[in-house]
Design an enzyme around this catalytic site. Sequence first.
Site, PDB file in Angstrom:
ATOM      1  N   CYS A   1       0.836  -1.212   0.000  1.00 31.59           N
ATOM      2  CA  CYS A   1       0.000   0.000   0.000  1.00 31.59           C
ATOM      3  C   CYS A   1       0.868   1.259   0.000  1.00 31.59           C
ATOM      4  CB  CYS A   1      -0.915   0.028   1.223  1.00 31.59           C
ATOM      5  SG  CYS A   1      -2.125  -1.283   1.245  1.00 31.59           S
TER       6      CYS A   1
HETATM    7  C1  BEZ Z   1       0.552  -4.573   1.841  1.00 28.58           C
HETATM    8  O1  BEZ Z   1       0.092  -3.488   1.494  1.00 28.58           O
HETATM    9  O2  BEZ Z   1       1.732  -4.821   1.752  1.00 28.58           O
HETATM   10  C2  BEZ Z   1      -0.352  -5.614   2.401  1.00 28.58           C
HETATM   11  C3  BEZ Z   1      -1.520  -5.255   3.031  1.00 28.58           C
HETATM   12  C4  BEZ Z   1      -2.328  -6.244   3.570  1.00 28.58           C
HETATM   13  C5  BEZ Z   1      -1.982  -7.561   3.430  1.00 28.58           C
HETATM   14  C6  BEZ Z   1      -0.829  -7.905   2.760  1.00 28.58           C
HETATM   15  C7  BEZ Z   1       0.004  -6.940   2.235  1.00 28.58           C
END
Ligand code: BEZ
Length: 210
Positions: free
Chosen positions: A46
Amino acid sequence: MNNLRLGDIAPNFDAETTQGSINFYEWLGDAWGVLFSHPADFTPVCTTELGTLANFKEEFLERNVKVLALSVDDLDAHMAWIKDINETQNTEVNFPIIDDSKRVVSQLYGMIHPNEDATMTVRSVFIINPKKQVKLILAYPASTGRNFYEILRVIDSLQMTEYKALATPANWEYGEDMVILPSVSNEEADALFPKGYKAVKPYLRLTPTP
Ligand code: BEZ
């Protein structure tokens, strides 16, 4: 889960964001909109997505598109996370992020897919035209960061085909030949597309970008 489909009117909502309170429709005005959901703050994928989105600001502006992000964390978390995004992604987050800690917008737009995760959103994308119609819906898993070039490419296609009897072929990029809709007769095509067209098959007619 909301069963929002292409062509539906995008639901309106009020929300608290990192840039103040908004009413979605008022905030959109006459622009196109893209609503993105992100599973959670302070997560690696994210962080790269929001940084990329911020770095694409001019691309969205040029297309008259307003960008709105959402995560199910609260405003304090968003504000602290923005500092990390700016620092690590060499950018300045310049669009609002919705505090959806109560899951109101996530539920309204069906961004939580319970068999994937009970509480976090998936990576949803909704592209909304100035009539507030939903023109594209994407859902990516948390493990896969989105391709923002593809989102810009779809916006180009949507904007080029919205009012013309045209579609865009596979892997089309702005400026490349477009496809004339099968519902358009050859006589109509002659009048509509002064640059001409090439009929590869009677149903596959290519014309330069108008
Ligand atoms: C991420 O943004 O890296 C992420 C968010 C939730 C679950 C897995 C990865």
